[in-house]
Design a protein around this motif. Structure first.
Motif, PDB file in Angstrom:
ATOM      1  N   ILE A  35       5.540  -8.020  -1.656  1.00  0.00           N
ATOM      2  CA  ILE A  35       5.097  -7.832  -2.733  1.00  0.00           C
ATOM      3  C   ILE A  35       3.911  -8.939  -3.363  1.00  0.00           C
ATOM      4  O   ILE A  35       4.440 -10.262  -3.024  1.00  0.00           O
ATOM      5  N   ILE A  36       2.768  -8.526  -3.542  1.00  0.00           N
ATOM      6  CA  ILE A  36       1.918  -9.249  -4.002  1.00  0.00           C
ATOM      7  C   ILE A  36       1.728  -9.903  -5.365  1.00  0.00           C
ATOM      8  O   ILE A  36       1.650 -10.967  -5.726  1.00  0.00           O
ATOM      9  N   ASP A  37       2.322  -8.987  -6.176  1.00  0.00           N
ATOM     10  CA  ASP A  37       2.344  -9.171  -7.626  1.00  0.00           C
ATOM     11  C   ASP A  37       3.534  -8.254  -8.345  1.00  0.00           C
ATOM     12  O   ASP A  37       3.595  -7.228  -7.939  1.00  0.00           O
ATOM     13  N   LEU A  66       1.466  -3.971  -4.286  1.00  0.00           N
ATOM     14  CA  LEU A  66       1.646  -3.840  -2.784  1.00  0.00           C
ATOM     15  C   LEU A  66       0.853  -3.786  -2.009  1.00  0.00           C
ATOM     16  O   LEU A  66      -0.274  -3.147  -2.259  1.00  0.00           O
ATOM     17  N   PRO A  67       0.784  -4.137  -0.831  1.00  0.00           N
ATOM     18  CA  PRO A  67      -0.416  -3.827   0.247  1.00  0.00           C
ATOM     19  C   PRO A  67      -0.261  -2.323   0.791  1.00  0.00           C
ATOM     20  O   PRO A  67       0.637  -1.916   0.944  1.00  0.00           O
ATOM     21  N   SER A  68      -1.537  -1.845   0.923  1.00  0.00           N
ATOM     22  CA  SER A  68      -1.339  -0.291   1.445  1.00  0.00           C
ATOM     23  C   SER A  68      -0.871  -0.567   2.885  1.00  0.00           C
ATOM     24  O   SER A  68      -0.931  -1.402   3.764  1.00  0.00           O
ATOM     25  N   SER A  69      -0.084   0.582   3.142  1.00  0.00           N
ATOM     26  CA  SER A  69       0.390   0.935   4.488  1.00  0.00           C
ATOM     27  C   SER A  69      -0.671   0.925   5.615  1.00  0.00           C
ATOM     28  O   SER A  69      -0.283   0.709   6.737  1.00  0.00           O
ATOM     29  N   THR A  73      -4.761  -3.168   1.703  1.00  0.00           N
ATOM     30  CA  THR A  73      -5.480  -3.477   0.402  1.00  0.00           C
ATOM     31  C   THR A  73      -4.715  -3.509  -0.601  1.00  0.00           C
ATOM     32  O   THR A  73      -3.731  -2.612  -0.623  1.00  0.00           O
ATOM     33  N   PRO A  74      -4.625  -4.296  -1.675  1.00  0.00           N
ATOM     34  CA  PRO A  74      -3.570  -4.294  -2.846  1.00  0.00           C
ATOM     35  C   PRO A  74      -3.641  -2.958  -3.352  1.00  0.00           C
ATOM     36  O   PRO A  74      -4.568  -2.339  -3.765  1.00  0.00           O
ATOM     37  N   VAL A  75      -2.421  -2.310  -3.730  1.00  0.00           N
ATOM     38  CA  VAL A  75      -2.362  -1.199  -4.634  1.00  0.00           C
ATOM     39  C   VAL A  75      -1.287  -1.380  -5.591  1.00  0.00           C
ATOM     40  O   VAL A  75      -0.330  -1.878  -5.538  1.00  0.00           O
ATOM     41  N   ASP A  76      -1.647  -0.982  -6.749  1.00  0.00           N
ATOM     42  CA  ASP A  76      -0.767  -0.657  -7.912  1.00  0.00           C
ATOM     43  C   ASP A  76       0.164   0.337  -7.690  1.00  0.00           C
ATOM     44  O   ASP A  76      -0.213   1.302  -7.894  1.00  0.00           O
ATOM     45  N   VAL A  77       1.547   0.101  -7.749  1.00  0.00           N
ATOM     46  CA  VAL A  77       2.735   1.197  -7.593  1.00  0.00           C
ATOM     47  C   VAL A  77       3.388   0.963  -8.904  1.00  0.00           C
ATOM     48  O   VAL A  77       4.062   0.203  -9.094  1.00  0.00           O
ATOM     49  N   PRO A 128       8.267   2.626  -2.265  1.00  0.00           N
ATOM     50  CA  PRO A 128       7.999   3.763  -1.345  1.00  0.00           C
ATOM     51  C   PRO A 128       7.760   3.075   0.060  1.00  0.00           C
ATOM     52  O   PRO A 128       7.310   2.127   0.300  1.00  0.00           O
ATOM     53  N   MET A 129       8.122   4.063   1.236  1.00  0.00           N
ATOM     54  CA  MET A 129       7.925   3.701   2.555  1.00  0.00           C
ATOM     55  C   MET A 129       6.281   3.801   2.783  1.00  0.00           C
ATOM     56  O   MET A 129       5.824   2.697   3.479  1.00  0.00           O
ATOM     57  N   GLN A 130       5.636   4.701   2.378  1.00  0.00           N
ATOM     58  CA  GLN A 130       4.149   4.644   2.640  1.00  0.00           C
ATOM     59  C   GLN A 130       3.489   4.511   1.281  1.00  0.00           C
ATOM     60  O   GLN A 130       3.543   5.361   0.423  1.00  0.00           O
ATOM     61  N   ILE A 131       2.545   3.596   1.378  1.00  0.00           N
ATOM     62  CA  ILE A 131       1.869   3.082   0.084  1.00  0.00           C
ATOM     63  C   ILE A 131       0.254   3.338   0.491  1.00  0.00           C
ATOM     64  O   ILE A 131      -0.100   2.593   1.422  1.00  0.00           O
ATOM     65  N   LEU A 132      -0.373   4.084  -0.299  1.00  0.00           N
ATOM     66  CA  LEU A 132      -1.959   4.340  -0.062  1.00  0.00           C
ATOM     67  C   LEU A 132      -2.498   4.094  -1.384  1.00  0.00           C
ATOM     68  O   LEU A 132      -2.336   4.457  -2.224  1.00  0.00           O
ATOM     69  N   SER A 133      -3.971   3.469  -1.180  1.00  0.00           N
ATOM     70  CA  SER A 133      -4.715   3.328  -2.295  1.00  0.00           C
ATOM     71  C   SER A 133      -5.258   4.774  -2.681  1.00  0.00           C
ATOM     72  O   SER A 133      -5.306   5.872  -1.887  1.00  0.00           O
ATOM     73  N   GLU A 134      -6.158   4.878  -3.761  1.00  0.00           N
ATOM     74  CA  GLU A 134      -6.623   6.298  -3.925  1.00  0.00           C
ATOM     75  C   GLU A 134      -7.523   6.738  -2.916  1.00  0.00           C
ATOM     76  O   GLU A 134      -7.820   7.635  -2.992  1.00  0.00           O
ATOM     77  N   ALA A 135      -8.308   5.956  -2.481  1.00  0.00           N
ATOM     78  CA  ALA A 135      -9.418   6.338  -1.709  1.00  0.00           C
ATOM     79  C   ALA A 135      -8.586   6.738  -0.325  1.00  0.00           C
ATOM     80  O   ALA A 135      -9.198   7.739   0.224  1.00  0.00           O
ATOM     81  N   GLU A 136      -7.723   6.112   0.366  1.00  0.00           N
ATOM     82  CA  GLU A 136      -6.859   6.664   1.231  1.00  0.00           C
ATOM     83  C   GLU A 136      -6.235   7.954   0.924  1.00  0.00           C
ATOM     84  O   GLU A 136      -6.192   8.779   2.099  1.00  0.00           O
TER      85      GLU A 136
END
Length: 184
Positions: A35-37, A66-69, A73-77, A128-136
């Motif tokens: 967890i980043i923040d 959290l970091p993108s899987s 890159t940091p992603v707000d989840v 979640p197990m898989q975290i993706l940024s919007e671009a991904e």
């Protein structure tokens, strides 16, 4: 938020209602270092006392970074979930609880209910197990580097299929040792 079972006995007639912002940043980050923040954790719900048991139903809203899987890159989840837990004193006969329900039964130590720990546990379960940024999510190219690249499952399956096809020039070598079977 901590309550004792004896304190909650006073809420037999009317349930205890709560609507709290919880400060769980450091405890969550120490339990789950990825967890980043932790931007916010909000709990809304009821705690009711009945037959020596405390039933807590709560709606939890949290915003974690959290970091993108894929690219780190940091992603707000955002997390939003409902939790229902029974807290029963030590020595209680648990046979009266239906095993098929999704309700969690907890035996608190020293008759103290630490709701913050319960919320932390549920947040960690709901990451979640898989975290993706919007671009991904929108199909951005996979990360690559010098001598390496990330393959999607489809690309990996295509690559594996290409490796299984035999070069026609080498196909005749298969007949060289007819007593050995293909071990794939």
């Amino acid at each position: 938020m901590k309550w004792s079972l004896s304190q909650l006995k006073t809420y037999r007639e009317t349930p205890l209602q709560f609507d709290e912002a919880l400060d769980l940043k450091y405890s969550l980050m120490s339990r789950y270092p990825e967890i980043i923040d932790v931007k916010s954790v909000h709990a809304t719900g009821l705690a009711s006392y009945d037959k020596d048991n405390v039933l807590i139903t709560a709606k939890i809203d949290a915003m974690l970074t959290l970091p993108s899987s894929r690219s780190l890159t940091p992603v707000d989840v955002p997390l939003a979930f409902q939790m229902t837990e029974y807290y029963v004193p030590q020595g209680t006969d648990l046979s009266r609880f239906d095993e098929e329900t999704d309700t969690v039964i907890i035996l608190p130590e020293d008759d103290i209910l630490d709701f913050d720990v319960a919320v932390e546990d549920n947040i960690l379960i709901h990451i979640p197990m898989q975290i993706l940024s919007e671009a991904e999510q929108d199909g951005a190219p996979m990360p690559t580097g010098k001598g390496w690249e990330v393959l999607s499952e489809d690309d990996q399956a295509l690559q594996a299929a290409e490796l299984k096809t035999v070069d026609p020039r080498l196909a005749k070598l298969k007949n060289l040792f007819p007593d050995q079977e293909d071990k794939d």
